[in-house]
Design a protein around this motif. Structure first.
Motif, PDB file in Angstrom:
ATOM      1  N   GLN A  80      12.914 -51.585-109.403  1.00  0.00           N
ATOM      2  CA  GLN A  80      13.953 -52.514-108.979  1.00  0.00           C
ATOM      3  C   GLN A  80      14.629 -52.085-107.668  1.00  0.00           C
ATOM      4  N   SER A  81      14.334 -50.883-107.217  1.00  0.00           N
ATOM      5  CA  SER A  81      15.029 -50.349-106.034  1.00  0.00           C
ATOM      6  C   SER A  81      14.371 -50.739-104.721  1.00  0.00           C
ATOM      7  N   VAL A  82      13.151 -51.300-104.763  1.00  0.00           N
ATOM      8  CA  VAL A  82      12.469 -51.718-103.532  1.00  0.00           C
ATOM      9  C   VAL A  82      12.953 -53.125-103.197  1.00  0.00           C
ATOM     10  N   THR A  83      14.040 -53.208-102.445  1.00  0.00           N
ATOM     11  CA  THR A  83      14.676 -54.485-102.131  1.00  0.00           C
ATOM     12  C   THR A  83      14.940 -54.601-100.637  1.00  0.00           C
ATOM     13  N   GLU A  84      15.120 -55.832-100.188  1.00  0.00           N
ATOM     14  CA  GLU A  84      15.458 -56.054 -98.788  1.00  0.00           C
ATOM     15  C   GLU A  84      16.861 -55.534 -98.498  1.00  0.00           C
ATOM     16  N   PRO A  85      17.121 -55.091 -97.278  1.00  0.00           N
ATOM     17  CA  PRO A  85      18.475 -54.653 -96.919  1.00  0.00           C
ATOM     18  C   PRO A  85      19.432 -55.842 -96.925  1.00  0.00           C
ATOM     19  N   PRO A  86      20.725 -55.603 -97.043  1.00  0.00           N
ATOM     20  CA  PRO A  86      21.699 -56.704 -97.069  1.00  0.00           C
ATOM     21  C   PRO A  86      21.761 -57.427 -95.726  1.00  0.00           C
ATOM     22  N   GLU A  87      22.110 -58.720 -95.775  1.00  0.00           N
ATOM     23  CA  GLU A  87      22.233 -59.497 -94.545  1.00  0.00           C
ATOM     24  C   GLU A  87      23.526 -59.180 -93.814  1.00  0.00           C
ATOM     25  N   LYS A  88      24.511 -58.620 -94.540  1.00  0.00           N
ATOM     26  CA  LYS A  88      25.785 -58.266 -93.922  1.00  0.00           C
ATOM     27  C   LYS A  88      26.052 -56.780 -94.070  1.00  0.00           C
ATOM     28  N   ILE A  89      26.618 -56.181 -93.033  1.00  0.00           N
ATOM     29  CA  ILE A  89      27.031 -54.785 -93.054  1.00  0.00           C
ATOM     30  C   ILE A  89      28.542 -54.747 -92.930  1.00  0.00           C
ATOM     31  N   LEU A  90      29.172 -53.963 -93.792  1.00  0.00           N
ATOM     32  CA  LEU A  90      30.637 -53.858 -93.803  1.00  0.00           C
ATOM     33  C   LEU A  90      31.314 -55.232 -93.948  1.00  0.00           C
ATOM     34  N   LYS A  91      30.620 -56.133 -94.643  1.00  0.00           N
ATOM     35  CA  LYS A  91      31.128 -57.456 -95.019  1.00  0.00           C
ATOM     36  C   LYS A  91      31.296 -58.441 -93.871  1.00  0.00           C
ATOM     37  N   ILE A 147      10.694 -51.828 -91.944  1.00  0.00           N
ATOM     38  CA  ILE A 147      10.549 -51.006 -93.155  1.00  0.00           C
ATOM     39  C   ILE A 147       9.069 -50.762 -93.442  1.00  0.00           C
ATOM     40  N   GLY A 148       8.252 -51.796 -93.255  1.00  0.00           N
ATOM     41  CA  GLY A 148       6.822 -51.643 -93.521  1.00  0.00           C
ATOM     42  C   GLY A 148       6.030 -51.106 -92.352  1.00  0.00           C
ATOM     43  N   LYS A 149       6.609 -51.103 -91.137  1.00  0.00           N
ATOM     44  CA  LYS A 149       5.840 -50.713 -89.959  1.00  0.00           C
ATOM     45  C   LYS A 149       6.279 -49.394 -89.324  1.00  0.00           C
ATOM     46  N   THR A 150       7.524 -48.964 -89.588  1.00  0.00           N
ATOM     47  CA  THR A 150       7.968 -47.706 -89.011  1.00  0.00           C
ATOM     48  C   THR A 150       7.204 -46.543 -89.639  1.00  0.00           C
ATOM     49  N   THR A 151       7.140 -45.445 -88.941  1.00  0.00           N
ATOM     50  CA  THR A 151       6.413 -44.278 -89.454  1.00  0.00           C
ATOM     51  C   THR A 151       7.340 -43.071 -89.558  1.00  0.00           C
ATOM     52  N   VAL A 152       7.070 -42.267 -90.557  1.00  0.00           N
ATOM     53  CA  VAL A 152       7.762 -40.994 -90.748  1.00  0.00           C
ATOM     54  C   VAL A 152       6.675 -39.926 -90.876  1.00  0.00           C
ATOM     55  N   THR A 181      11.377 -40.708-107.513  1.00  0.00           N
ATOM     56  CA  THR A 181      10.579 -40.360-106.331  1.00  0.00           C
ATOM     57  C   THR A 181      10.365 -41.571-105.439  1.00  0.00           C
ATOM     58  N   ILE A 182      10.012 -42.696-106.043  1.00  0.00           N
ATOM     59  CA  ILE A 182       9.781 -43.925-105.272  1.00  0.00           C
ATOM     60  C   ILE A 182      11.069 -44.382-104.591  1.00  0.00           C
ATOM     61  N   LYS A 183      12.169 -44.301-105.317  1.00  0.00           N
ATOM     62  CA  LYS A 183      13.460 -44.706-104.760  1.00  0.00           C
ATOM     63  C   LYS A 183      13.818 -43.851-103.535  1.00  0.00           C
ATOM     64  N   LYS A 184      13.557 -42.563-103.625  1.00  0.00           N
ATOM     65  CA  LYS A 184      13.862 -41.648-102.519  1.00  0.00           C
ATOM     66  C   LYS A 184      13.011 -41.962-101.297  1.00  0.00           C
ATOM     67  N   ILE A 185      11.729 -42.225-101.511  1.00  0.00           N
ATOM     68  CA  ILE A 185      10.824 -42.537-100.395  1.00  0.00           C
ATOM     69  C   ILE A 185      11.246 -43.840 -99.717  1.00  0.00           C
ATOM     70  N   PHE A 186      11.533 -44.861-100.515  1.00  0.00           N
ATOM     71  CA  PHE A 186      11.897 -46.157 -99.942  1.00  0.00           C
ATOM     72  C   PHE A 186      13.208 -46.058 -99.160  1.00  0.00           C
ATOM     73  N   SER A 187      14.171 -45.325 -99.689  1.00  0.00           N
ATOM     74  CA  SER A 187      15.458 -45.166 -98.993  1.00  0.00           C
ATOM     75  C   SER A 187      15.263 -44.492 -97.638  1.00  0.00           C
ATOM     76  N   LYS A 188      14.344 -43.541 -97.585  1.00  0.00           N
ATOM     77  CA  LYS A 188      14.069 -42.833 -96.330  1.00  0.00           C
ATOM     78  C   LYS A 188      13.529 -43.794 -95.277  1.00  0.00           C
ATOM     79  N   TYR A 189      12.583 -44.628 -95.660  1.00  0.00           N
ATOM     80  CA  TYR A 189      11.997 -45.569 -94.702  1.00  0.00           C
ATOM     81  C   TYR A 189      12.972 -46.701 -94.361  1.00  0.00           C
TER      82      TYR A 189
END
Length: 524
Positions: free
Chosen positions: A396-407, A429-434, A469-477
C-alpha cells in the motif's frame, strides 16, 4: 438506441413468422402448400401498419410477437404484478421528476436484466411471483419454461463454481485465478494490480505463448451475473482485503449491488453517491463537468476510434476539474495537448488505454451456458517479477506523491512544456537512478537477493520485513525524484520556501499582546 431497434425488429419479425407458421398448422394447412404460404404471408403482412410499425390492434399474434421482442431486448414493461416492484417505483418517480433523470437515464433495461437473472437463481427463482403465476397456468409449455430457467441457473452456477476454483499458470510458473471479482478495496493496491495487467470482473485466458490475458465479462449481463457474484464470494473467502471475512449472503448481495453500480446505465447514480460521500468544491465542479461531457453525442464511440476519421485514445488521461472532464470526452481534438497522462510508477511511462472490443470467450465449452462472444476490455498480464511481488504482498506504500505541498503549493499549477510539476515528479520516480539503477531495477535486484527472501511477510495488522524493505526503497526513489522536480521547476522550490516561512512564522513568540474580545467565529 439504433442497436436495440435492430434487435427488436429481428425478434419481432422472427416471432411473427413463427406465430404465422403455428397458426397455419393449427388450421390444418401444410406450410409448403399454396394455402399455407398465403396464410403465412397474410398474417405477416397484417403484422405491420402502413408506417411499418407493429400492428397490434386486434391482432393477437402480433401482440405476442411484440411482447417477445421487448422481452428479448430487455425493454418490456416493469409492471408485472410483483409485490415489491422497486424498478417500477423508480421509473414512476423519475417520470414525475424528469429533472433528476441524469441520475438514472435507464431504469427499465437494468431492472429487466436483473429480473432475467433473478428468475434463474436456483430455487429462489422458482418462487418469484412471475414464475409461480406462470406455473399456475397449467400450460405444459409455461411449466417447461419455468423448469428450463431453473436447470439453466443450476448449470450456470455449477460452471461458476468450477471457474472460481480453477487457476491458470503462465510460462514462468506464476498462478492466476481463472475469474476475478471486484478485487482489493484499497485503491493503491488495486492500482498496482491493474498496472500489472490484472483486470476486475474478467476471465483469464492462457495464450499460445504462455502469457495470460484477462477478458472482461461483466458487460455481458445477464449471462455473467452469476460469475461476478461467485468470484466476489470466492475472493471474500480468500480474505483478499486482509480483513475479517464477511457473511456469504451479505457478500452476494453487495456483489450484485457493486456489479450494478459498475454498469454504464447506473453510472450516474453511482457518481452522485460518490460525490455525496466526498463533497468539496473541486469534486462538485468535476462532477458537473462529467455530466455535461456525458451529454456529448457518440463520445464513447468516438473515443474508441472511427476508421479513416479518428484514432482511438492511446493513453489513460487524467481529468481534474470541470473543463478537463469535458475535454476528456470531446471528439476530434488532440486531448494530449490539454490533459496529462496517468503514469506507471515503476517505469514513469504513460499508461496505455485499453479500448473495448468484441472477442471469443476463453473456453469454447463456455458457450454452452454463457454464449461464445464477449464484449468489453481485455488486458495482457505483464510477466514482471517485480510487479507480481508488489501485487502479491498487496503493498500500500507505493503511491503517487501528493499534488499539494504544505497545503498551499499546488504542483498542478506549475507547468513546463505542457507538463505539470506533479506529473514530472511521478515520471521521475520510475526514471531517476540511484547508484545507476532505476526503481524497477533496484526492486528486481532486491527481490532476487537471499537477504530479502529470508525476510518474513507481514499480515493484515503489521508489515513484515519484506514490506518494510520495499517501503524504504520506494521512499528513497521518491525523494530523489522530488529533487529532480525541484531542479526542473525552480519556481516550485521558491514557493515551498515561502510556504515554510509562512508556516513557521506563526510559531514565533510575539511580545505585542493585544487585548480583544474572544470570538467563536471572528469577522474578517
Amino acid at each position: 438506441m439504433a442497436t436495440d431497434e435492430i434487435f427488436k425488429q429481428i425478434n419481432y419479425r422472427g416471432r411473427l413468422y413463427a406465430g404465422a407458421v403455428e397458426n397455419t398448422l393449427e388450421l390444418g394447412f401444410k406450410v409448403s402448400s399454396k394455402e399455407g404460404k398465403d396464410n403465412i404471408a397474410k398474417i405477416f403482412k397484417e403484422g405491420f401498419d402502413k408506417n411499418g410499425m407493429a400492428n397490434v390492434k386486434e391482432n393477437d399474434i402480433a401482440t405476442k410477437a411484440l411482447e417477445q421482442a421487448r422481452v428479448s431486448t430487455f425493454t418490456n414493461p416493469l409492471d408485472d404484478g410483483r409485490y415489491f416492484n422497486i424498478g417500477k417505483a423508480v421509473q414512476t418517480f423519475l417520470n414525475d421528476a424528469p429533472y433528476l433523470r441524469f441520475l438514472a437515464p435507464f431504469v427499465r433495461t437494468p431492472t429487466n436484466l436483473w429480473r432475467n437473472f433473478e428468475q434463474r437463481i436456483p430455487v429462489f427463482g422458482s418462487i418469484t411471483k412471475p414464475m409461480r403465476e406462470l406455473w399456475k397456468t397449467g400450460d405444459r409449455r409455461a411449466r417447461a419454461d419455468v423448469l428450463g430457467r431453473q436447470f439453466f441457473g443450476v448449470s450456470a452456477s455449477l460452471y461458476a463454481y468450477h471457474l472460481v476454483n480453477s487457476d491458470v499458470t503462465d510460462s514462468k510458473g506464476n498462478v492466476y485465478r481463472r475469474i476475478t471479482g471486484s478485487g482489493p478495496n484499497n485503491y493503491n493496491v488495486k492500482k498496482l494490480w491493474k498496472q500489472n495487467g490484472w483486470q476486475e470482473y474478467s476471465i483469464a485466458q492462457k495464450n499460445e505463448d504462455g502469457t495470460i490475458t484477462y477478458k472482461q465479462y461483466n458487460r455481458n449481463d445477464p449471462r455473467y451475473y452469476i460469475l461476478g457474484i461467485a468470484a466476489d464470494i470466492a475472493e471474500n473467502n480468500a480474505n483478499i482485503d486482509d480483513e475479517n471475512k464477511q457473511n456469504m449472503i451479505a457478500v452476494a448481495i453487495l456483489s450484485a449491488m457493486k456489479s450494478a453500480a459498475n454498469k454504464s446505465y447506473l453510472r450516474g447514480t453511482s457518481d452522485f453517491f460518490n460525490l455525496a460521500e466526498n463533497l468539496t468544491p473541486e469534486t462538485l465542479t468535476q462532477y458537473v463537468g462529467k455530466q455535461i461531457a456525458n451529454a456529448i453525442p457518440y463520445q464513447a464511440f468516438v473515443s474508441n476510434g472511427i476508421p479513416f476519421l479518428t484514432n482511438p485514445d492511446q493513453e489513460l488521461l487524467q481529468a481534474r476539474n470541470f473543463v478537463d472532464e469535458i475535454i476528456k470526452k470531446f471528439p476530434f481534438i488532440d486531448k494530449t495537448k490539454y490533459l496529462e497522462p496517468a503514469r506507471d510508477l515503476l517505469t514513469g511511462e504513460p499508461i496505455s488505454r485499453t479500448a473495448s472490443s468484441v472477442y471469443f470467450t476463453p473456453d469454447g465449452y463456455l458457450s454452452a451456458t454463457q454464449g461464445p462472444i464477449l464484449v468489453g476490455r481485455k488486458s495482457n498480464v505483464k510477466e514482471d517479477n517485480a510487479r507480481i511481488e508488489l501485487a502479491r504482498l498487496k503493498i500500500q506504500s507505493v503511491t503517487e506523491p501528493p499534488e499539494k505541498i504544505l497545503k498551499i503549493v499546488n504542483l498542478i499549477d506549475y507547468k513546463k512544456n505542457n507538463q505539470s510539476a506533479h506529473n514530472y515528479w511521478v515520471e521521475r520516480i520510475g526514471k531517476t537512478t540511484v547508484r545507476g539503477l532505476t526503481l524497477k531495477e533496484e526492486l528486481e535486484r532486491t527481490f532476487d537477493s537471499i537477504r530479502y527472501q529470508r525476510r518474513q511477510e507481514g499480515n493484515e495488522n503489521f508489515d513484515g520485513g519484506k514490506e518494510m524493505t520495499i517501503k524504504k526503497i520506494f521512499s528513497k526513489y521518491k525523494e530523489e525524484a522530488k529533487k529532480d522536480m525541484l531542479q526542473e521547476y525552480p519556481e516550485v522550490k521558491e514557493a515551498i520556501k515561502n510556504a515554510q516561512i509562512e508556516k513557521y512564522g506563526f510559531r514565533k513568540t510575539t511580545f505585542d499582546i493585544e487585548e480583544k474580545p474572544k470570538e467563536l467565529l471572528p469577522r474578517k
